[in-house]
Design a protein around this motif. Sequence first.
Motif, PDB file in Angstrom:
ATOM      1  N   ARG A  60      91.887  82.451  33.606  1.00 18.15           N
ATOM      2  CA  ARG A  60      92.223  83.874  33.541  1.00 18.15           C
ATOM      3  C   ARG A  60      93.646  84.104  34.047  1.00 18.15           C
ATOM      4  NH1 ARG A  60      93.214  87.738  31.996  1.00 18.15           N
ATOM      5  NH2 ARG A  60      92.482  89.881  32.236  1.00 18.15           N
ATOM      6  N   LYS A 114      88.886  71.217  49.968  1.00 19.01           N
ATOM      7  CA  LYS A 114      90.030  71.532  49.124  1.00 19.01           C
ATOM      8  C   LYS A 114      89.656  72.393  47.936  1.00 19.01           C
ATOM      9  CE  LYS A 114      94.242  69.551  47.505  1.00 19.01           C
ATOM     10  NZ  LYS A 114      95.086  68.366  47.299  1.00 19.01           N
ATOM     11  N   THR A 115      88.402  72.264  47.502  1.00 18.47           N
ATOM     12  CA  THR A 115      87.967  73.045  46.352  1.00 18.47           C
ATOM     13  C   THR A 115      87.117  74.234  46.782  1.00 18.47           C
ATOM     14  OG1 THR A 115      86.197  71.421  46.086  1.00 18.47           O
ATOM     15  CG2 THR A 115      88.128  71.160  44.716  1.00 18.47           C
ATOM     16  N   HIS A 151      77.980  73.669  44.729  1.00 21.47           N
ATOM     17  CA  HIS A 151      79.431  73.529  44.746  1.00 21.47           C
ATOM     18  C   HIS A 151      79.982  73.276  43.345  1.00 21.47           C
ATOM     19  CE1 HIS A 151      83.253  73.288  46.681  1.00 21.47           C
ATOM     20  NE2 HIS A 151      83.512  72.109  46.148  1.00 21.47           N
ATOM     21  N   GLU A 152      79.266  72.533  42.564  1.00 15.27           N
ATOM     22  CA  GLU A 152      79.702  72.334  41.165  1.00 15.27           C
ATOM     23  C   GLU A 152      79.815  73.675  40.455  1.00 15.27           C
ATOM     24  OE1 GLU A 152      77.206  69.441  39.103  1.00 15.27           O
ATOM     25  OE2 GLU A 152      78.900  68.054  39.253  1.00 15.27           O
ATOM     26  N   ASP A 208      88.738  81.128  36.940  1.00 16.21           N
ATOM     27  CA  ASP A 208      89.831  81.883  37.565  1.00 16.21           C
ATOM     28  C   ASP A 208      91.181  81.349  37.110  1.00 16.21           C
ATOM     29  OD1 ASP A 208      88.042  83.411  38.963  1.00 16.21           O
ATOM     30  OD2 ASP A 208      88.236  82.301  40.837  1.00 16.21           O
ATOM     31  N   LEU A 209      91.308  80.029  37.117  1.00 13.17           N
ATOM     32  CA  LEU A 209      92.575  79.428  36.710  1.00 13.17           C
ATOM     33  C   LEU A 209      92.908  79.823  35.277  1.00 13.17           C
ATOM     34  CD1 LEU A 209      92.339  75.828  38.220  1.00 13.17           C
ATOM     35  CD2 LEU A 209      93.554  77.812  39.113  1.00 13.17           C
ATOM     36  N   LEU A 251      82.992  75.163  41.333  1.00 15.01           N
ATOM     37  CA  LEU A 251      84.098  74.558  40.589  1.00 15.01           C
ATOM     38  C   LEU A 251      84.255  75.254  39.232  1.00 15.01           C
ATOM     39  CD1 LEU A 251      83.738  70.715  41.226  1.00 15.01           C
ATOM     40  CD2 LEU A 251      84.924  72.426  42.570  1.00 15.01           C
ATOM     41  N   GLN A 252      83.129  75.525  38.595  1.00 13.37           N
ATOM     42  CA  GLN A 252      83.167  76.239  37.304  1.00 13.37           C
ATOM     43  C   GLN A 252      83.884  77.566  37.451  1.00 13.37           C
ATOM     44  OE1 GLN A 252      82.578  75.031  34.532  1.00 13.37           O
ATOM     45  NE2 GLN A 252      81.589  73.177  35.270  1.00 13.37           N
ATOM     46  N   TRP A 274      87.578  66.723  49.806  1.00 14.23           N
ATOM     47  CA  TRP A 274      87.467  67.287  48.464  1.00 14.23           C
ATOM     48  C   TRP A 274      86.644  68.556  48.433  1.00 14.23           C
ATOM     49  CZ3 TRP A 274      90.969  66.403  45.165  1.00 14.23           C
ATOM     50  CH2 TRP A 274      91.664  65.196  45.211  1.00 14.23           C
ATOM     51  N   LEU A 275      85.576  68.563  49.208  1.00 14.07           N
ATOM     52  CA  LEU A 275      84.763  69.785  49.253  1.00 14.07           C
ATOM     53  C   LEU A 275      85.592  70.944  49.778  1.00 14.07           C
ATOM     54  CD1 LEU A 275      81.377  68.425  50.659  1.00 14.07           C
ATOM     55  CD2 LEU A 275      81.971  68.972  48.283  1.00 14.07           C
ATOM     56  N   ARG A 288      85.982  78.514  39.712  1.00 12.85           N
ATOM     57  CA  ARG A 288      87.418  78.318  39.970  1.00 12.85           C
ATOM     58  C   ARG A 288      88.158  78.023  38.672  1.00 12.85           C
ATOM     59  NH1 ARG A 288      88.914  78.434  45.796  1.00 12.85           N
ATOM     60  NH2 ARG A 288      86.918  79.388  46.319  1.00 12.85           N
ATOM     61  N   ARG A 289      87.545  77.206  37.871  1.00 14.34           N
ATOM     62  CA  ARG A 289      88.174  76.858  36.598  1.00 14.34           C
ATOM     63  C   ARG A 289      88.396  78.125  35.769  1.00 14.34           C
ATOM     64  NH1 ARG A 289      86.941  71.364  36.259  1.00 14.34           N
ATOM     65  NH2 ARG A 289      84.759  71.686  36.775  1.00 14.34           N
ATOM     66  N   LEU A 314      75.415  70.362  46.790  1.00 13.33           N
ATOM     67  CA  LEU A 314      76.459  69.836  45.912  1.00 13.33           C
ATOM     68  C   LEU A 314      76.404  70.490  44.537  1.00 13.33           C
ATOM     69  CD1 LEU A 314      76.757  66.044  46.795  1.00 13.33           C
ATOM     70  CD2 LEU A 314      77.823  68.036  47.834  1.00 13.33           C
ATOM     71  N   LEU A 315      75.202  70.748  44.062  1.00 13.89           N
ATOM     72  CA  LEU A 315      75.075  71.421  42.758  1.00 13.89           C
ATOM     73  C   LEU A 315      75.660  72.826  42.841  1.00 13.89           C
ATOM     74  CD1 LEU A 315      71.532  70.219  41.639  1.00 13.89           C
ATOM     75  CD2 LEU A 315      73.757  69.571  40.671  1.00 13.89           C
TER      76      LEU A 315
END
Lengths: 120, 120
Positions: A100, A55-56, A87-88, A97-98, A91-92, A52-53, A94-95, A84-85
């Motif tokens: 946009r 993949k994201t 990485h969170e 980017d998606l 994730l933000q 998961w790490l 990336r979200r 991990l924080l």
Amino acid sequence: MRISEASAKSGLSADTIRYYEKSGIVPPIARGPDGLRRFSPENLEWLTLLYWLRKTGMPMKEMQRFASFYRQGEATVPQRRDLLLKHEQRLQERRADLARCEEVLSYKLAAYDRIEGNRS
Amino acid sequence: MRISEASAKSGLSADTIRYYEKSGIVPPIARGPDGLRRFSPENLEWLTLLYWLRKTGMPMKEMQRFASFYRQGEATVPQRRDLLLKHEQRLQERRADLARCEEVLSYKLAAYDRIEGNRS
DNA sequence: GCCTTGACCTGGAGTGACTCCAGGCCGGTA
DNA sequence: TACCGGCCTGGAGTCACTCCAGGTCAAGGC
């Protein structure tokens, strides 16, 4: 369990698992009397987390640092939490980017609709 | 405009722009009398679209197909629309991946909190 | 007892998508 | 005139796999 099962359950390909072991991201896996890898449930949990790490978008270097903290035991939990924080955070981004890209796409699709509308 | 400006405005690095031109994803860019690339506003729009498609995971092969449809003119609008719709699908999947990863992370972080709680 | 099949092994080459660099040209400035 | 910054090309390097050749071993079929 053997590598095919670990692969199916973690999501990582057998090749990738071996590659990760070689690069030290995965601890050396125990071998059976036949010389084949035997994965413990903890091994599997670790692989799944890595899946998961990766993949994201966590880069391998960071997974290596994470793995090395892990090997050093519970004293490194704060450092691991920081990773991990971080990485969170990613994730933000990336979200965003998606979202946009979604905008750009719907703008383009609307333009196509106009062209098609004019043609027919 | 020249490559540095096109790079700053599109988000792609100058190297990547040249690489895309070489691979035919970007049409041959016009040159000034000095032999340097001069990007038109349409060039820039195309680069920007590519930037977002690539950033959200469209493989280069697909961008190549998209570019070749684009070169063939308006008759290929339906095919282009299909590619973009397919990409919207991909965005959905990515979003799901992010959500799943988020879950895994919060599970892990909670476990860390428990460890830290016990230690202090 | 032997042969085949299939899962696994290792080391190494190949791939996708960049990224970096050496070596060179050109227009402008001190 | 010397230098500088921005651009050029061709080619090597990088990251994260992915694929492959050639080999071992256990189990099943004849």
